[in-house]
Scaffold this motif. Structure first.
Motif, short mmCIF file in Angstrom:
data_model
loop_
_atom_site.label_atom_id
_atom_site.label_comp_id
_atom_site.label_asym_id
_atom_site.label_seq_id
_atom_site.Cartn_x
_atom_site.Cartn_y
_atom_site.Cartn_z
N PRO A 19 -2.97 3.59 5.60
CA PRO A 19 -3.56 2.27 5.83
C PRO A 19 -3.51 1.84 7.29
O PRO A 19 -2.61 2.23 8.05
N LEU A 24 -7.17 -4.97 5.79
CA LEU A 24 -6.53 -3.68 5.58
C LEU A 24 -7.60 -2.68 5.16
O LEU A 24 -8.38 -2.95 4.25
N THR A 37 0.82 -1.21 0.00
CA THR A 37 0.00 0.00 0.00
C THR A 37 0.85 1.26 0.00
O THR A 37 0.59 2.21 -0.75
N SER A 67 -8.15 1.90 4.93
CA SER A 67 -7.41 3.16 4.92
C SER A 67 -8.26 4.29 5.46
O SER A 67 -9.49 4.30 5.27
#
Length: 242
Positions: free
Chosen positions: A154, A233, A45, A235
């Motif tokens: 993230p 994950l 990321t 963000s």
């Protein structure tokens, strides 16, 4: 939902901290793989081989998330926080053994104790949410992390989800995991009892996403699963609409 008046950090006394590394690797099949993949997801990321400052919430015990991230990204530095003194001490020993203390700032306490600035490039919250009793403490810790992240940064969230009693087959398989490691029936019952003590995991993957959304994070991507455990994950939204 299991209820307890005990503060979550109080469960992690010296005795539990000393056995945490071994027991966690039994309770979570794929413990090291989850942490390795978390590091890979963050690197993918942020972009590989770039400096980053990473907030690690609930580092106590193994500090495995830092060990995995540091091995992959030599230019990352870490700020680690945990409310349990015995667990933080054990993590400190692991970081020292791996030569990582110089890259890590350790704090005994909570995310709220950290300044809001400078903002972090990424964060991890691994094995924490299911120890917080009720949705409001879960929302609070996620919001506290969100407030210390750069827009778009993230976050790795990992932990148990599902009400344990709602998944009897998974619960039985969880017990067999200890038997697989040589535990007797009484020992299996004791291990399950200790894990279930005061635990209140989110009720589903959708519940995890709802908590993230309410705290100002976007849609989560699940990248790991093991019985009750999941890892995602998400963000921080570029513009906070919360």
């Amino acid at each position: 939902m299991a209820s307890s008046s005990t503060h979550p950090a109080e469960k992690f006394d010296t005795s539990r901290a000393s056995e945490y590394g071994k027991q966690s690797r039994i309770a979570l099949a794929g413990y090291d793989a989850c942490h390795d993949l978390a590091a890979c997801m963050l690197a993918a990321t942020l972009g590989p081989s770039r400096p980053a400052n990473v907030l690690v919430v609930g580092v106590g015990g193994t500090a495995q998330e830092i060990i995995a991230m540091a091995a992959l990204e030599p230019d990352w530095r870490f700020t680690a926080v945990d409310p349990s003194a015995p667990m933080l001490e054990t993590a400190t020993e692991q970081l020292q053994a791996n030569g990582l203390l110089h890259r890590t700032a350790l704090h005994l306490g909570h995310v709220d104790d950290l300044p809001a600035e400078p903002a972090f490039d990424a964060a991890t919250l691994i094995g924490v949410l299911h120890h917080l009793n009720g949705d409001e403490p879960k929302r609070h810790i996620l919001r506290s992390i969100q407030q210390r992240l750069k827009p778009g940064a993230p976050l790795i969230v990992a932990g148990n989800h599902y009400a344990y009693a709602s998944q009897p087959l998974l619960l039985q398989a969880w017990g067999q995991r200890w038997r697989q490691q040589g535990a007797s029936a009484d020992e299996v019952a004791a291990k399950l009892g200790k894990i279930l003590q005061g635990a209140d995991p989110p009720q589903s993957e959708a519940a995890v996403q709802a908590l993230l959304d309410e705290a100002g994070f976007g849609e989560a991507t699940r990248f790991f699963s093991s019985l009750f455990w999941g890892a995602w994950l998400a963000s921080r939204r570029p513009v906070d609409v919360g």
